[in-house]
Design an enzyme around this catalytic site. Structure first.
Site, short mmCIF file in Angstrom:
data_model
loop_
_atom_site.label_atom_id
_atom_site.label_comp_id
_atom_site.label_asym_id
_atom_site.label_seq_id
_atom_site.Cartn_x
_atom_site.Cartn_y
_atom_site.Cartn_z
N ILE A 89 -0.33 -22.28 23.36
CA ILE A 89 -0.65 -23.66 23.77
C ILE A 89 -0.83 -24.50 22.50
O ILE A 89 -1.48 -24.06 21.55
CB ILE A 89 -1.93 -23.67 24.63
CG1 ILE A 89 -1.67 -22.89 25.92
CG2 ILE A 89 -2.37 -25.09 24.92
CD1 ILE A 89 -2.92 -22.68 26.77
N HIS A 137 10.33 -24.00 31.19
CA HIS A 137 9.25 -23.32 31.90
C HIS A 137 9.84 -22.61 33.11
O HIS A 137 10.65 -23.18 33.85
CB HIS A 137 8.19 -24.34 32.35
CG HIS A 137 7.06 -23.69 33.08
ND1 HIS A 137 6.07 -22.99 32.43
CD2 HIS A 137 6.78 -23.60 34.40
CE1 HIS A 137 5.23 -22.50 33.33
NE2 HIS A 137 5.64 -22.85 34.53
N GLU A 192 18.04 -20.56 33.42
CA GLU A 192 17.48 -21.11 32.17
C GLU A 192 18.57 -21.24 31.12
O GLU A 192 18.65 -22.23 30.39
CB GLU A 192 16.36 -20.20 31.64
CG GLU A 192 15.15 -20.13 32.56
CD GLU A 192 14.00 -19.34 31.93
OE1 GLU A 192 13.78 -19.46 30.71
OE2 GLU A 192 13.33 -18.59 32.66
N1 NHR Z 1 1.49 -27.12 24.69
C1 NHR Z 1 1.24 -28.30 25.26
N2 NHR Z 1 0.31 -29.06 24.70
N3 NHR Z 1 1.87 -28.73 26.38
C2 NHR Z 1 2.78 -27.94 26.96
O1 NHR Z 1 3.39 -28.38 28.06
C3 NHR Z 1 3.08 -26.67 26.41
C4 NHR Z 1 2.41 -26.29 25.25
C5 NHR Z 1 2.65 -25.05 24.66
C6 NHR Z 1 3.52 -24.16 25.24
C7 NHR Z 1 5.01 -23.49 27.11
C8 NHR Z 1 4.24 -22.98 28.36
C9 NHR Z 1 5.18 -22.42 29.42
O2 NHR Z 1 6.31 -22.89 29.55
C10 NHR Z 1 4.18 -24.51 26.42
C11 NHR Z 1 3.99 -25.77 27.00
C12 NHR Z 1 1.78 -20.60 26.74
C13 NHR Z 1 0.72 -20.61 27.65
C14 NHR Z 1 -0.52 -19.81 27.38
O3 NHR Z 1 -1.42 -19.77 28.21
C15 NHR Z 1 0.85 -21.39 28.78
C16 NHR Z 1 2.00 -22.14 28.99
C17 NHR Z 1 3.05 -22.13 28.07
C18 NHR Z 1 2.92 -21.36 26.94
N4 NHR Z 1 -0.67 -19.16 26.19
C19 NHR Z 1 -1.80 -18.39 25.75
C20 NHR Z 1 -2.66 -19.20 24.76
O4 NHR Z 1 -3.86 -18.93 24.71
C21 NHR Z 1 -1.39 -17.14 25.02
C22 NHR Z 1 -0.56 -16.23 25.86
C23 NHR Z 1 0.15 -15.14 25.05
O5 NHR Z 1 0.11 -15.16 23.81
O6 NHR Z 1 0.80 -14.30 25.67
O7 NHR Z 1 -2.09 -20.05 24.00
O8 NHR Z 1 4.75 -21.54 30.19
C1 GAR Z 2 11.63 -17.39 29.57
O1 GAR Z 2 11.70 -17.03 30.94
C2 GAR Z 2 10.87 -18.68 29.41
O2 GAR Z 2 11.10 -19.61 30.43
C3 GAR Z 2 9.46 -18.17 29.49
O3 GAR Z 2 9.45 -16.93 28.82
C4 GAR Z 2 10.76 -16.38 28.82
C5 GAR Z 2 11.21 -16.25 27.39
O4 GAR Z 2 12.40 -15.55 27.32
N1 GAR Z 2 8.56 -19.08 28.85
C6 GAR Z 2 7.26 -19.03 29.08
O5 GAR Z 2 6.76 -18.31 29.91
C7 GAR Z 2 6.46 -19.94 28.20
N2 GAR Z 2 5.08 -19.70 28.43
P1 GAR Z 2 13.29 -15.58 26.01
O6 GAR Z 2 12.37 -15.28 24.83
O7 GAR Z 2 14.29 -14.49 26.24
O8 GAR Z 2 13.90 -16.94 25.92
#
Ligand code: NHR
Ligand code: GAR
Length: 215
Positions: free
Chosen positions: A92, A109, A174
């Protein structure tokens, strides 16, 4: 030609789809660098094999999110990107980081937003019993997974699906829609204006893909 920087955390198959589109002549961008927050991301190796500069900024080396985000932005900005592309990036991002890249930060996403923001989207779709699922490319805003939607693709959910089969069906979509969205940006047919997506008029009916594919 626009410079793009791709951020990954793992496998990097969306990154590969972008590289393949570029190599096929369908994506007029310079992929200036691929950057991971995980040193062991498989996608870093893939990028290097394609001759792309690959870096990591290990989030574990920083005291908090702000410090990590500042280091990440410093790494990104040495490549002067016109666009930063989150491709399976799992951290995040803070408001300051997102504001710095306003209008030039995309995410893919694995759900039909605004359904299922956050993690574990495929299992949640199965648990909810929805019949249609999919993926979304959106501009990133500070509110997680709530930025303006650029393009979506829908797939059916089958009674026989488990998380793995559903994730694979979505992932194929995707790999279609992300190169498409990046291409539109590269060709100046897509921008963020007053918090809304502005697409060139001729693309109006290209931004919703209903997959005929059931596999
Ligand atoms: N940041 C902002 N400010 N806004 C968005 O829309 C974002 C972002 C960062 C990443 C991708 C998102 C997805 O497509 C994304 C969108 C990570 C988490 C999460 O909970 C949630 C959503 C997305 C990416 N991450 C944990 C954290 O504490 C760690 C999880 C892990 O390392 O496996 O950052 O889903
Ligand atoms: C993809 O399905 C993407 O949409 C998702 O993780 C996978 C990554 O695959 N993204 C998230 O869940 C972000 N939180 P990739 O590394 O093979 O592109």
């Amino acid at each position: 030609m626009k410079n793009i920087v791709i951020l990954i955390s793992g496998r990097g198959s969306n990154m590969e789809a972008l590289i393949a589109a570029r190599d096929a002549g369908n994506l007029p961008v310079n992929i200036a660098a691929v950057i991971s927050n995980r040193p062991d991301a498989a996608g870093l190796e893939t990028a290097m094999k394609s001759g792309i500069v690959a870096h990591f900024v290990d989030h574990k080396g920083f005291a908090g999110r702000e410090a990590f985000d500042a280091a990440l932005a410093e790494c990104i900005d040495q490549f002067s990107p016109d666009l930063v592309v989150l491709a399976g990036f799992m951290r995040i991002l803070s408001e300051g980081f997102v504001r710095h890249y306003e209008g030039r930060l995309l995410n893919i996403h694995p759900s039909l937003l605004p359904s299922f923001p956050g993690l574990h989207t495929h299992q949640r779709a199965l648990d909810e019993g929805v019949r249609i699922h999919g993926c979304t490319v959106h501009f990133v805003t500070p509110a997680l997974d709530h930025g303006p939607v650029i393009i979506q693709a829908a797939v059916p959910v089958l009674d026989s699906d488990d998380e793995t089969s559903l994730a694979a069906r979505v992932l194929r979509q995707e790999h279609r829609i992300y190169p498409q969205a990046v291409r539109w940006f590269a060709e100046d047919k897509l921008r963020l204006e007053d918090g809304r997506v502005r697409l060139a008029a001729e693309l109006a009916d290209s931004a919703a893909l209903i997959s005929p594919e059931v596999r």
